[in-house]
Design a protein around this motif. Structure first.
Motif, PDB file in Angstrom:
ATOM      1  N   ASP A 650       0.844  -1.200   0.000  1.00  0.00           N
ATOM      2  CA  ASP A 650       0.000   0.000   0.000  1.00  0.00           C
ATOM      3  C   ASP A 650       0.880   1.252   0.000  1.00  0.00           C
ATOM      4  O   ASP A 650       1.472   1.602   1.026  1.00  0.00           O
ATOM      5  CB  ASP A 650      -0.914  -0.004   1.219  1.00  0.00           C
ATOM      6  CG  ASP A 650      -1.901   1.165   1.207  1.00  0.00           C
ATOM      7  OD1 ASP A 650      -1.837   1.981   0.282  1.00  0.00           O
ATOM      8  OD2 ASP A 650      -2.720   1.233   2.150  1.00  0.00           O
ATOM      9  N   PRO A 651       0.975   1.955  -1.134  1.00  0.00           N
ATOM     10  CA  PRO A 651       1.822   3.159  -1.203  1.00  0.00           C
ATOM     11  C   PRO A 651       1.400   4.235  -0.202  1.00  0.00           C
ATOM     12  O   PRO A 651       2.241   4.961   0.322  1.00  0.00           O
ATOM     13  CB  PRO A 651       1.623   3.638  -2.645  1.00  0.00           C
ATOM     14  CG  PRO A 651       1.166   2.424  -3.398  1.00  0.00           C
ATOM     15  CD  PRO A 651       0.364   1.620  -2.439  1.00  0.00           C
ATOM     16  N   LYS A 652       0.088   4.322   0.107  1.00  0.00           N
ATOM     17  CA  LYS A 652      -0.365   5.337   1.061  1.00  0.00           C
ATOM     18  C   LYS A 652       0.181   5.067   2.458  1.00  0.00           C
ATOM     19  O   LYS A 652       0.591   5.980   3.167  1.00  0.00           O
ATOM     20  CB  LYS A 652      -1.891   5.377   1.083  1.00  0.00           C
ATOM     21  CG  LYS A 652      -2.515   5.918  -0.194  1.00  0.00           C
ATOM     22  CD  LYS A 652      -4.035   5.984  -0.074  1.00  0.00           C
ATOM     23  CE  LYS A 652      -4.660   6.542  -1.344  1.00  0.00           C
ATOM     24  NZ  LYS A 652      -6.137   6.592  -1.249  1.00  0.00           N
ATOM     25  N   THR A 653       0.158   3.781   2.849  1.00  0.00           N
ATOM     26  CA  THR A 653       0.720   3.416   4.157  1.00  0.00           C
ATOM     27  C   THR A 653       2.199   3.744   4.208  1.00  0.00           C
ATOM     28  O   THR A 653       2.713   4.271   5.204  1.00  0.00           O
ATOM     29  CB  THR A 653       0.502   1.922   4.418  1.00  0.00           C
ATOM     30  OG1 THR A 653      -0.897   1.648   4.436  1.00  0.00           O
ATOM     31  CG2 THR A 653       1.111   1.516   5.760  1.00  0.00           C
ATOM     32  N   GLN A 654       2.903   3.439   3.110  1.00  0.00           N
ATOM     33  CA  GLN A 654       4.342   3.712   3.071  1.00  0.00           C
ATOM     34  C   GLN A 654       4.625   5.202   3.164  1.00  0.00           C
ATOM     35  O   GLN A 654       5.543   5.632   3.870  1.00  0.00           O
ATOM     36  CB  GLN A 654       4.921   3.136   1.771  1.00  0.00           C
ATOM     37  CG  GLN A 654       6.438   3.069   1.775  1.00  0.00           C
ATOM     38  CD  GLN A 654       6.976   2.317   0.581  1.00  0.00           C
ATOM     39  OE1 GLN A 654       7.849   2.809  -0.125  1.00  0.00           O
ATOM     40  NE2 GLN A 654       6.447   1.125   0.327  1.00  0.00           N
ATOM     41  N   LEU A 655       3.811   6.008   2.474  1.00  0.00           N
ATOM     42  CA  LEU A 655       3.988   7.462   2.519  1.00  0.00           C
ATOM     43  C   LEU A 655       3.700   7.993   3.918  1.00  0.00           C
ATOM     44  O   LEU A 655       4.413   8.858   4.438  1.00  0.00           O
ATOM     45  CB  LEU A 655       3.058   8.114   1.495  1.00  0.00           C
ATOM     46  CG  LEU A 655       3.119   9.654   1.425  1.00  0.00           C
ATOM     47  CD1 LEU A 655       4.515  10.116   1.026  1.00  0.00           C
ATOM     48  CD2 LEU A 655       2.084  10.178   0.421  1.00  0.00           C
ATOM     49  N   LEU A 656       2.643   7.443   4.568  1.00  0.00           N
ATOM     50  CA  LEU A 656       2.297   7.872   5.919  1.00  0.00           C
ATOM     51  C   LEU A 656       3.426   7.550   6.901  1.00  0.00           C
ATOM     52  O   LEU A 656       3.819   8.397   7.712  1.00  0.00           O
ATOM     53  CB  LEU A 656       0.999   7.192   6.366  1.00  0.00           C
ATOM     54  CG  LEU A 656       0.555   7.449   7.813  1.00  0.00           C
ATOM     55  CD1 LEU A 656       0.287   8.927   8.034  1.00  0.00           C
ATOM     56  CD2 LEU A 656      -0.690   6.635   8.137  1.00  0.00           C
ATOM     57  N   LEU A 657       3.970   6.330   6.794  1.00  0.00           N
ATOM     58  CA  LEU A 657       5.060   5.941   7.696  1.00  0.00           C
ATOM     59  C   LEU A 657       6.306   6.778   7.451  1.00  0.00           C
ATOM     60  O   LEU A 657       7.040   7.094   8.391  1.00  0.00           O
ATOM     61  CB  LEU A 657       5.366   4.456   7.534  1.00  0.00           C
ATOM     62  CG  LEU A 657       4.374   3.503   8.194  1.00  0.00           C
ATOM     63  CD1 LEU A 657       4.831   2.065   8.028  1.00  0.00           C
ATOM     64  CD2 LEU A 657       4.216   3.815   9.658  1.00  0.00           C
ATOM     65  N   LYS A 658       6.573   7.109   6.182  1.00  0.00           N
ATOM     66  CA  LYS A 658       7.731   7.958   5.883  1.00  0.00           C
ATOM     67  C   LYS A 658       7.585   9.304   6.590  1.00  0.00           C
ATOM     68  O   LYS A 658       8.558   9.824   7.183  1.00  0.00           O
ATOM     69  CB  LYS A 658       7.824   8.168   4.371  1.00  0.00           C
ATOM     70  CG  LYS A 658       8.976   9.071   3.942  1.00  0.00           C
ATOM     71  CD  LYS A 658      10.326   8.419   4.225  1.00  0.00           C
ATOM     72  CE  LYS A 658      11.468   9.181   3.563  1.00  0.00           C
ATOM     73  NZ  LYS A 658      11.662  10.538   4.053  1.00  0.00           N
ATOM     74  N   SER A 659       6.398   9.868   6.588  1.00  0.00           N
ATOM     75  CA  SER A 659       6.163  11.149   7.257  1.00  0.00           C
ATOM     76  C   SER A 659       6.349  11.019   8.765  1.00  0.00           C
ATOM     77  O   SER A 659       6.962  11.870   9.412  1.00  0.00           O
ATOM     78  CB  SER A 659       4.750  11.650   6.943  1.00  0.00           C
ATOM     79  OG  SER A 659       4.569  11.815   5.565  1.00  0.00           O
ATOM     80  N   ILE A 660       5.802   9.923   9.331  1.00  0.00           N
ATOM     81  CA  ILE A 660       5.930   9.697  10.771  1.00  0.00           C
ATOM     82  C   ILE A 660       7.389   9.554  11.163  1.00  0.00           C
ATOM     83  O   ILE A 660       7.853  10.121  12.169  1.00  0.00           O
ATOM     84  CB  ILE A 660       5.130   8.453  11.187  1.00  0.00           C
ATOM     85  CG1 ILE A 660       3.635   8.713  11.037  1.00  0.00           C
ATOM     86  CG2 ILE A 660       5.449   8.053  12.624  1.00  0.00           C
ATOM     87  CD1 ILE A 660       2.780   7.492  11.264  1.00  0.00           C
TER      88      ILE A 660
END
Length: 704
Positions: A650-660
């Motif tokens: 899931d690219p959205k999950t990956q993007l969210l974790l990158k921000s976190i």
């Protein structure tokens, strides 16, 4: 004297004649007997302690003789004395209290040197206690160890002070006899709590009770003639009250007597007149009283009493399938804590209005308790009830958003089930409540219908709670450790302590079953301390196996984290073992922050200044995770497994974790990914610069 008593009211005469006899007999007999028994038992206890010390000195004398004859080394002889008086040294540095000399239920031997060092002690051996003071000083600090040593050097004597019972917060009076053994330079003491010796004096309570019964009989015989004079007018009053119950309100002819009975008749007559004049007003207020009795004041929904009566009536006439559904707002206490009680009431009102709008002839709603609503369904089997709840959830979500309610409100749902037809509201409610408890335990937001085996699961839960206390005493809990690995260097940087339980009665019990049950009982305090100290004891072995810079993470429940005794106990345990605090990491969840922010900040600040690390576990599962990491000084955050499961798909999950991760590193926090199980997840974590992972791909939790 008798003439004066006759002038008193009936109440005073009954009190004087009856209770004077009771007081004199009970007080004199009980006091004398109790004091004599207690004094004798205390003297016997002092003799036991003194003889115990004499016996210990005799043992030491024998061992000293063996040393002088060359049969045994001095150190071996001294250890043999310790093992005989208390027991062998255990792995955790304590000794069991299992010597052959009985010093009472909580009694045991202690040996000091003249400098106040604990030569022998069940759990403080090796510590210096020269400055230890009485826990309940009377007129200034009393240095109890110094007093023992002084009296021992003077030829022996008793020391009395107050001390806490082990594994209990209760403080009791304690007595210790001390003597000095000059060959080894030991101060040998034997002590126990006074209550251990004089508890038998409580037998006097039985004697007092027997005397009380006799005194009561005598008192009532003496006061019989007075009671009879009271009952005659009371019988007349009873008959008129029976008439009043049927709506026939009549007065009684006043009595000439002016004591309580005469006043009672006058008062009754006044009451009847007031009732007659007030009946019309009561009729006018009947509707208001009805609303107070049967409707919830906050939501205006029917309350539990109304619902019960409604259901009991419907059961008499309805021949359809009937079900009781319970709706419990998830984390409502947290919502109240974070946003305030007024906002909580606003949410309740919003939900009530939506339920009223959804209601029809076959669905009736009520508010049963604080955050629990009920729905009565007629003509719905389990499948139809499940579909109805699905539609209701969508309806609630839509309406709450429009109405300005909290967007994250979720509900636990349960129903009484269609397998059986209970005969009363209580049975419906009990079955639905059992199902609701299982829904909460499973964290299931779908409708959970009652099944018979749920009772067996509750029975098992109760059994597990009972066995857990025994398991701590029997040392059945063991710690498994799971590695935290740097995926760039393959270096093990830490381990997490995870508890496992192999029960003698039930076999292996998974943590997902016993941890939540222990968390909801008072056992959590002793259990947390027990696991924490075991992990501290394991640290040296962990370092030998995984490296000198490895940290050990210990999970701390929110209610324990708030306790002052936890912080003190942790620091004491670390100091006693000579551990550098930087190798200890405490894992806490966001539940800790629901409450007094300042208090949590103070606790975290004190622990970090001491050197202990703080980790925020299950990051991302709550409402305010980013708010917490910005307001509290932490060392580490652990990304919850639910994010890791989909990070490689899931690219959205990956993007969210990158921000976190970028935010966390901006605060200089270490980021740990939990539940990593595949190489694809590893590669995805590398791409967002998350290097510390924990999961089955490297190791399962395993014992040392």
């Amino acid at each position: 004297m008798i003439k004066r008593i006759r002038k008193f009211t009936i109440k005073h005469r009954l009190i004087i004649y009856t209770f004077a006899l009771l007081f004199i007999g009970i007080f004199i007999t009980g006091l004398v007997s109790y004091e004599l028994a207690k004094d004798g038992l205390n003297r016997r206890g002092e003799t036991i302690l003194k003889n115990g010390v004499k016996s210990a000195l005799a043992i030491i004398e024998q061992k000293q003789y063996d040393v002088q004859m060359g049969y045994i080394e001095l150190e071996v002889a001294q250890e043999q004395v310790k093992e005989l008086l208390l027991g062998p040294m255990q792995m955790d540095g304590t000794r069991p209290i299992e010597g052959p000399i009985d010093l009472g239920k909580h009694g045991y031997f202690i040996i000091y040197n003249t400098a106040g060092d604990e030569i022998m002690h069940p759990f403080l051996e090796g510590e210096n206690v020269w400055d230890v003071v009485d826990l309940n000083p009377r007129g200034g600090d009393f240095y109890l160890v110094q007093d023992k040593i002084e009296k021992a050097l003077d030829g022996g004597g008793f020391t009395k002070y107050s001390w806490s019972v082990r594994n209990d917060d209760e403080i009791r009076d304690k007595i210790v006899y001390s003597e000095y053994e000059p060959d080894w330079g030991w101060v040998v003491t034997a002590g126990s709590y006074m209550k251990d010796f004089n508890e038998e004096a409580n037998i006097i309570l039985g004697v007092t009770l027997s005397i009380s019964i006799i005194m009561i009989m005598i008192g009532f015989l003496v006061s019989y003639k007075y009671i009879e004079s009271i009952t005659r007018p009371l019988i007349r009053l009873e008959k008129t009250m029976e008439l009043a119950k049927r709506g026939d309100y009549i007065t009684i002819d006043p009595l000439k007597r002016q004591d309580e009975i005469g006043n009672l008749i006058l008062g009754y007559n006044s009451m009847i007149m007031a009732i007659k004049s007030g009946i019309e007003r009561l009729k006018e207020k009947d509707e208001v009283l009805y609303n107070y009795a049967y409707f919830d004041t906050t939501t205006s929904l029917p309350n539990k009493l109304f619902f019960k009566e409604l259901i009991e009536e419907r059961l008499k006439v309805c021949d359809k399938i009937c079900q009781l559904v319970l709706m419990d707002i998830k984390d409502f206490r947290s919502i109240n804590s974070i946003y305030g009680g007024d906002y909580g009431d606003f949410i309740l009102k919003q939900i009530a209005e939506i339920l009223k709008e959804y209601e029809n002839d076959s669905i009736k709603f009520a508010r049963l308790s604080g955050n629990e609503f009920g729905a009565w369904l007629e003509g719905y089997d389990n499948k139809e009830a499940t579909n109805m709840i699905y539609l209701l959830k969508k309806f609630l979500s839509k309406k709450l958003s429009i109405g300005g309610g909290h967007h994250y409100i979720e509900f636990y749902f349960s129903c009484s089930g269609d397998m059986i037809r209970p005969s009363s509201f209580e049975e419906y409610y009990q079955n639905a409540s059992v199902a609701l408890k299982h829904a909460k335990d499973l964290n299931d937001m779908n409708l959970l219908c009652f099944q018979e085996d749920m009772y067996r699961k509750l029975e098992r839960s109760a059994l597990i709670k009972d066995l857990a206390e025994q398991a701590i005493k029997r040392d059945e809990f063991i710690i498994h450790y799971q590695k935290k690995v740097d995926i760039n260097t393959k270096e093990i940087v830490g381990v997490e302590a995870l508890t496992r339980w192999s029960s003698k009665e039930l076999g292996n019990i998974p943590p997902s079953e016993f941890i939540p049950l222990i968390n909801n009982t008072s056992l959590i305090y002793g259990f947390t301390e027990y696991i924490m100290l075991k992990a501290l004891d394991d640290l040296s072995t962990i370092k030998e196996r995984f490296g000198d810079e490895v940290t050990v993470s210990i999970n701390i429940p929110p209610n324990i984290f708030y306790m002052k005794s936890f912080e003190e106990g942790l620091k004491k345990g670390i100091r006693a073992r000579g551990i550098n605090p930087k190798y200890i990491c405490l894992e806490i969840t966001e539940d800790v922050f629901i409450g007094d922010f300042k208090k949590v900040q103070t606790i975290i600040k004190n622990l970090r200044e001491f050197g202990v690390k703080i980790s925020l576990d299950d990051f991302g599962t709550g409402y305010s995770s980013l708010n917490y990491i910005s307001k509290f000084s932490l060392d580490e955050i652990k990304i919850d497994k639910q994010f890791i499961d989909s990070i490689h798909t899931d690219p959205k999950t990956q993007l969210l974790l990158k921000s976190i991760i970028d935010i966390a590193k901006g605060f200089e926090y270490i980021v740990v990914a939990e539940g990593v199980e595949s190489n694809e997840q590893i590669e995805a974590l590398k791409s967002i610069d998350c290097s510390i992972v924990q999961g089955y791909i490297f190791s399962r939790p395993e014992p040392l």
